[in-house]
Design a protein around this motif. Structure first.
Motif, PDB file in Angstrom:
ATOM      1  N   UNK A 175      63.991  39.886  51.465  1.00  0.00           N
ATOM      2  CA  UNK A 175      62.548  39.673  51.401  1.00  0.00           C
ATOM      3  C   UNK A 175      62.183  38.822  50.206  1.00  0.00           C
ATOM      4  N   UNK A 176      61.532  39.444  49.242  1.00  0.00           N
ATOM      5  CA  UNK A 176      61.252  38.756  47.986  1.00  0.00           C
ATOM      6  C   UNK A 176      60.006  37.911  47.971  1.00  0.00           C
ATOM      7  N   UNK A 177      59.134  38.024  48.980  1.00  0.00           N
ATOM      8  CA  UNK A 177      57.896  37.255  48.901  1.00  0.00           C
ATOM      9  C   UNK A 177      56.688  38.193  49.033  1.00  0.00           C
ATOM     10  N   UNK A 178      55.523  37.634  48.705  1.00  0.00           N
ATOM     11  CA  UNK A 178      54.284  38.438  48.698  1.00  0.00           C
ATOM     12  C   UNK A 178      53.384  37.985  49.836  1.00  0.00           C
ATOM     13  N   UNK A 179      52.679  38.928  50.415  1.00  0.00           N
ATOM     14  CA  UNK A 179      51.730  38.600  51.473  1.00  0.00           C
ATOM     15  C   UNK A 179      50.405  39.293  51.208  1.00  0.00           C
ATOM     16  N   UNK A 180      49.318  38.628  51.599  1.00  0.00           N
ATOM     17  CA  UNK A 180      47.997  39.261  51.513  1.00  0.00           C
ATOM     18  C   UNK A 180      47.562  39.685  52.897  1.00  0.00           C
ATOM     19  N   UNK A 181      47.157  40.930  53.023  1.00  0.00           N
ATOM     20  CA  UNK A 181      46.696  41.443  54.314  1.00  0.00           C
ATOM     21  C   UNK A 181      45.229  41.807  54.187  1.00  0.00           C
ATOM     22  N   UNK A 182      44.385  41.245  55.050  1.00  0.00           N
ATOM     23  CA  UNK A 182      42.969  41.615  55.012  1.00  0.00           C
ATOM     24  C   UNK A 182      42.641  42.467  56.232  1.00  0.00           C
ATOM     25  N   UNK A 183      41.755  43.431  56.016  1.00  0.00           N
ATOM     26  CA  UNK A 183      41.267  44.208  57.152  1.00  0.00           C
ATOM     27  C   UNK A 183      39.820  44.570  56.901  1.00  0.00           C
ATOM     28  N   UNK A 184      39.152  45.045  57.952  1.00  0.00           N
ATOM     29  CA  UNK A 184      37.720  45.327  57.852  1.00  0.00           C
ATOM     30  C   UNK A 184      37.516  46.622  57.078  1.00  0.00           C
ATOM     31  N   UNK A 185      36.811  46.516  55.944  1.00  0.00           N
ATOM     32  CA  UNK A 185      36.641  47.683  55.075  1.00  0.00           C
ATOM     33  C   UNK A 185      35.932  48.828  55.794  1.00  0.00           C
ATOM     34  N   UNK A 186      35.056  48.486  56.744  1.00  0.00           N
ATOM     35  CA  UNK A 186      34.300  49.548  57.380  1.00  0.00           C
ATOM     36  C   UNK A 186      35.062  50.192  58.536  1.00  0.00           C
ATOM     37  N   UNK A 187      36.246  49.678  58.868  1.00  0.00           N
ATOM     38  CA  UNK A 187      37.012  50.237  59.981  1.00  0.00           C
ATOM     39  C   UNK A 187      37.933  51.337  59.480  1.00  0.00           C
ATOM     40  N   UNK A 188      37.617  52.572  59.864  1.00  0.00           N
ATOM     41  CA  UNK A 188      38.364  53.723  59.349  1.00  0.00           C
ATOM     42  C   UNK A 188      39.825  53.690  59.772  1.00  0.00           C
TER      43      UNK A 188
END
Lengths: 530, 295, 338
Positions: A360-373
């Motif tokens: 591996x060795x790499x970074x990823x950004x994951x976005x999700x909907x804050x209001x989705x439980x």
């Protein structure tokens, strides 16, 4: 001194007396008894508009009880694909370019006008011209009305008009006078007017808090003593509040309960459970424009790393089934033959090494909907699983509108992984999901992996084009396309969501829900039990 | 903008730290506050060592151990994702301390210079600065922070920035009133006669005198800031998962407060205890250092 | 006095202008698509483009701002993107519910806090005094949302004494509505003789009001005690004692009167706190007031409502400050209005 002490004592005694009295008064039973003809419901469904032509959002819950389409799509597994609505029969001709609908006799709108073919023509043309979901009628050529009970719809290309006309968005039949008024005044309906043929009329609306529906006495299906003459819907965005209303007897039905409490609520035996399969599913899009996710091996590796069953167990509290591609089960063109990944960390590691990222060795950004439980619950599981193969994920919950705006703005600078909850407008996930989510486009809209694959595009275009003529041929094209989605892994297909409706023993609610009508609970079929 | 005469803070030279401690020891509630604050600081410093499971505290999940009641294995129980709640609460002291310190530090860094300049220079510049200060003071306190956090996008950093923007006016006012009263003191003029330059005068004398009330104010504010940050996170406008923020944890536990009561109770208790400690300590400090203005 | 008032109103106006500008800039400069908020979750590009034009969102920012200001002055505070209701109308519609909570909370805080502060000031140094002191600090250190959850869980969840949420039961609001007079459910029911409605409204308001009252109660108790202590040490009190005035008279008439101004400031401050405290209380108790309106708008990025509520809150805050200052000038001759 003694005087002061005595007065304090007196005050204390009075306070104590008041407190006891209040407690006794409060405990002597409260007012949560139900009224026989009133169905009390708690729902999150906010109203963005009362205009059935423009409606394309959560108010569909109310629209589906006030208005009716020509026909209804049936649940998968039913003997026929559609059941009659305002049309009692229909036929297809000219290779799928012409569809003839025969209307039911004697149906009236809420204002007394009769249902005629010109009313249908006016409604559909209005939807095609300025509807919220006008795109479903994009291929509309013209509509003929040879007689008051016959409607002939001509499309430019072979189309599945039966499916389109059964849609919950853009296919409601509205009375002619209201359509004409709305054409002149775009806010005609917003004061709370309605003009449909459906079982209920809008009696009152308190903005943001309550909707009251009243039975329409001349509804063509008729009324029995067991059905509810009035429905009050409390608009409650918070699931926990709905639960409190349900358990305290304030409401009969709560349409959105906190997933984590459903098992405990059903354990008591107070409710029977109605399972709603939905057409909603969760997908994780990989940003294919940027390293390292521009490498298909990396994407496949990550697809093997995702903890699919844990996501369902924890994110959905068991209410879901792993997806096969982005098409939800029960909706065309879902196929049991579409392959799916299973979590296999060894395979993931091997693929990463093969891709040139051993360990591996790499970074990823994951976005999700804050209001989705649900996303809030399973995003950490993805992060944990990826860390096991050496990939470091930063979770970024953002309110959906912002999350989406950022993703559409600049793909090269956008997130690496985008979690999305999606559902098709009407039950055609070929022209909807497969197209919207992965067909290439100049500016990204829902294609949040920014996937650009000419072979895939061609298959989707072919499938959509031939769908009106031959469903099996369309299925063939779409299945091949879904195989590409598996091989190329522009996204990971997490799960199809299920909902549970808790029905108290005083009610019967069969037929109240239908996978083809997301966010809708039909109140007319709900009857008192016993 | 109020009409109350602002009590001018004590102008005695800074009291010795020893004397403060001695007086503090005699005040039981103050000692309680000081103890709580010390425990808080130590916890924040040593959190990963103190926590039974630091990785879970930071966010690692354990799907098999979800929603366990408090017991020997997990003193505070576990949350919806199986994480040890004690570790989460202990590690939560870090974002709490960090963000509170950041808010107060930012507010001081912005407010004090503005107050200094306004107080020393006076005139049109001073008036203009105070008008701007009053503008920010006219926002209902938490509302501005909520709006900024909502619009910038909810993260702990944005929440802290938003709160600092609401907070600095207090420090500006405080500093300005100290500066104004000091300006009249003869020793400032004397220093000027001796050729000491203005900035030096400002820094040495004014700041030294203002340090005490600023410190007291900061301690008292600390409690309010901890509450404010917790509140923003509870609404969803502050820290986001998996940050072990106490307010966020209370929101997380809200749906199961009747059955799995520990998930919402312990983090909320942490906020309460820390705010209590800071308030008690702040009160005691005010009593010692500023007997006229405080109680 | 009038001169001062005029100047004060002018500066308030300027302040409000500043606040509107700041909020407008914040709302329009962030990455979010108001048109998408307007239409709903599954909007299509064509729809979004159409609505963007319709809402005037494609005009340059200064043009939008001027348009907004002109509308404000006309009384048009915009339309909610999510519920499509007029912002000002929506706020006014929900105001009575919030005021009911806020006024009741202040009432509790004042009716209990001031006497408590007076009584313990006399007992300064004793155990009961320390207890009240710590108690009032507890009140101001309690996170209001946590307190709300706990009270709800205990009194409604476990004991079942009171309803957990809402302002009225559905039976009352739909089947037997309380006749509308003031908009305050409790008062309206009382005035109309609707006893079951009175009970319903009363039951529902107890927990939220108690939750909201904790902070001002602590603050007012503390401040009353402190200023009473201050005043009681003054020379003129000692003089009054030597003249033989009764303790009761000294405490309640003389000392309290002079201790009130500081308490008043604090009361004004706590009102400001209550404005934002309602956001949390209304969230936890599903109370249909302005707080809930604001929270939903914040989470939905419904910027016209956000701006409207900020403006409304600022107006309220400034008005309270003004009222407090005027009252103080009346009560305390030492205070000069600058």
């Amino acid at each position: 001194m003694r005087q002061r002490k005595r007065s304090i004592l007196a005050v204390a005694l009075v306070a104590l007396a008041l407190l006891t009295a209040t407690a006794a008064w409060a405990r002597s039973g409260s007012r949560s008894t139900s009224s026989p003809g009133l169905l009390r419901v708690a729902a999150t469904a906010a109203v963005t508009t009362w205009d059935p032509i423009k409606s394309f959002s959560t108010e569909v819950l109310y629209m589906a009880n006030i208005y009716e389409p020509l026909l209804y799509a049936n649940q998968p597994g039913a003997p026929t694909a559609f059941s009659p609505g305002l049309a009692k029969s229909w036929s297809r001709s000219d290779g799928g370019r012409t569809w003839t609908f025969h209307l039911r006799k004697g149906v009236t709108f809420h204002d007394g006008e009769a249902l005629t073919s010109s009313a249908v023509k006016g409604s559909i043309e209005a939807a095609a011209a300025r509807g919220g979901a006008s795109f479903i009628w994009a291929q509309l050529k013209s509509i003929d009305t040879p007689d008051p009970l016959t409607v002939v719809i001509h499309m430019k290309t072979p189309s599945r008009v039966d499916l389109i006309a059964s849609s919950e968005d853009g296919a409601w039949i509205v009375c002619p006078s209201a359509v004409a008024a709305e054409a002149k005044d775009t806010n005609y309906f917003e004061s709370g007017k309605d003009c449909g043929t459906g079982p209920y009329t809008l009696k009152s609306y308190s903005a943001g808090s309550q909707v009251v529906l009243q039975a329409y006495s001349h509804y063509w299906r008729g009324w029995t003593a067991r059905r509810y003459q009035a429905v009050v819907i409390e608009i409650t965005p918070e699931a926990i509040v709905q639960q409190q209303m349900l358990t305290s007897g304030q409401v009969d039905l709560a349409l959105s309960l906190p997933a984590e409490n459903i098992k405990k609520l059903t354990a008591g035996g107070k409710y029977s459970v109605l399972v709603r399969n939905t057409s909603e599913n969760y997908t994780a899009f990989f940003n294919t424009t940027r390293p390292p996710l521009d490498n298909v091996l990396v994407r496949r590796a990550l697809s093997y790393a995702i903890p699919y069953s844990d996501i369902i167990k924890v994110g959905a509290y068991g209410l879901g089934t792993q997806s096969r591609g982005p098409v939800p089960k029960g909706i065309f063109p879902w196929s049991a033959k579409t392959p799916q990944y299973r979590q296999n960390l060894a395979q993931a590691k091997a693929l990463l090494a093969q891709a040139g990222h051993p360990g591996g060795g790499f970074k990823l950004t994951l976005t999700y909907a804050a209001e989705n439980q649900a996303e809030g619950r399973f995003a950490p599981l993805i992060k944990d699983a990826f860390s096991k193969v050496g990939v470091n994920v930063t979770l970024k919950p953002i309110l959906f509108n912002q999350q989406w705006a950022l993703a559409k703005a600049n793909p090269k600078k956008a997130q690496d992984i985008f979690l999305l909850l999606y559902w098709p407008t009407y039950s055609d996930a070929g022209s909807d999901n497969l197209y919207s989510l992965f067909h290439s486009s100049a500016k990204p809209f829902f294609n949040l992996s920014y996937f650009n694959n000419p072979a895939y595009d061609k298959l989707i275009d072919t499938g959509s084009g031939i769908e009106g003529t031959s469903i099996p041929k369309a299925q063939g094209a779409f299945s091949k396309a879904m195989k590409i989605l598996y091989d190329q892994a522009p996204g990971a297909y997490l799960y199809d969501a299920k909902l549970l409706l808790l029905v108290p023993h005083s009610l019967k609610a069969t037929n109240a829900v239908n996978i083809n009508y997301p966010f809708v609970t039909f109140f007319y079929p709900i009857q008192k039990a016993g | 903008m109020t009409a109350v005469t602002v009590a001018t803070p004590s102008l005695a030279p800074s009291t010795g730290v020893r004397r403060v401690f001695r007086q503090l020891r005699r005040d039981p509630t103050g000692m309680l506050g000081a103890t709580i604050c010390t425990v808080f600081l130590v916890t924040a410093a040593l959190a990963p060592l103190l926590a039974p499971n630091a990785a879970q505290g930071r966010g690692a999940t354990d799907v098999g151990a979800r929603e366990l009641a408090p017991g020997w294995a997990h003193l505070f129980g576990t949350d919806h994702l199986g994480r040890d709640l004690l570790s989460r609460v202990l590690l939560g002291s870090r974002p709490a301390l960090g963000s509170a310190a950041a808010v107060v530090a930012l507010a001081v860094l912005i407010g004090v210079p503005i107050g200094l300049v306004a107080g020393f220079r006076g005139g049109l510049l001073g008036e203009a600065l105070m008008r701007v200060t009053d503008l920010f003071l006219s926002f209902p306190p938490l509302l501005l922070a909520m709006v900024i956090a909502a619009l910038l996008g909810p993260t702990l950093l944005h929440a802290a920035i938003a709160l600092a923007i609401s907070w600095w006016p207090w420090y500006a006012r405080l500093t300005r009133s100290v500066t104004q009263s000091l300006r009249r003191e003869p020793f400032i003029d004397a220093a000027r006669v001796f050729g000491v330059r203005e900035p030096v005068i400002l820094i040495r004398h004014v700041l030294r005198n203002a340090a005490t009330p600023i410190l007291v104010q900061a301690t008292i504010d600390g409690g309010t800031v901890i509450l404010a940050i917790g509140s923003l996170s509870f609404l969803g406008l502050g820290a986001q998962p998996p940050t072990p923020d106490w307010g966020l944890m209370v929101a997380d536990g809200r749906t199961t407060v009747l059955t799995e009561w520990w998930i919402a109770t312990f983090p909320g208790l942490a906020i309460f205890v820390v705010a209590l400690g800071l308030n008690l300590l702040g009160d005691a400090l005010r009593d010692i250092l500023d007997p006229r203005s405080g109680r | 006095m009038l001169h001062w008032l005029g100047r004060r109103l002018l500066t308030s106006f300027v302040t409000l202008f500043g606040i509107t500008t700041i909020t407008f800039l914040l709302a329009r400069v962030i990455p979010s698509d108001p048109a998408a908020v307007y239409i709903g979750p599954l909007a299509r590009p064509a729809e979004i483009a159409r609505v963007t034009k319709q809402l005037g969102l494609d005009r340059p920012l200064p043009v939008q701002y001027v348009k907004y200001l002109r509308a404000l002055l006309r009384g048009d505070w915009g339309t909610s993107l999510a519920t499509k209701e007029p912002v000002l109308g929506g706020i006014v519609h929900r105001l009575p519910a919030t005021l009911e909570l806020v006024l009741l909370a202040m009432l509790i805080a004042v009716v209990i806090g001031i006497p408590l502060g007076v009584l313990t000031a006399r007992r300064a140094g004793r155990a009961s005094d320390a207890g009240v002191r710590v108690g009032s600090v507890i009140g101001i250190s309690m996170p209001v949302f946590w307190l709300g959850l706990l009270l709800q869980a205990i009194f409604s969840g476990k004991l079942g004494w009171l309803p957990a949420t809402s302002r009225l039961s559905l039976e009352t609001s739909v089947l037997q509505p309380i006749p509308h007079h003031t908009g305050f459910a409790v008062i309206d029911a009382l005035v109309s003789g609707d006893w079951s409605g009175l009970r319903d409204a009363g039951e529902h308001v107890v927990l939220p009001a108690a939750t909201l009252a904790a902070y001002p109660l602590g603050l007012i108790t503390r401040m009353t005690r402190a200023s009473m202590l201050d005043v009681l040490n003054q020379d003129y009190i000692r003089t009054a004692r030597t003249f033989g005035l009764s303790e009761r008279l000294i405490q309640w008439r003389l000392a309290l009167r002079n201790a009130l101004p500081a308490t008043l400031t604090v009361a004004g401050l706590s009102f400001a706190y209550l404005l934002t405290g309602t956001f949390f209380v209304e969230l936890v108790y599903d109370w249909p007031g302005i707080g809930q309106f604001g929270t939903n708008a914040l989470l939905n990025q419904d910027y016209p409502v956000i701006m409207g509520i900020t403006l409304f809150g600022a107006i309220g805050f400034l008005s309270i400050n003004l009222a407090v200052d005027i009252l103080q000038a009346r009560l305390d001759p030492r205070v000069r209005l600058e």
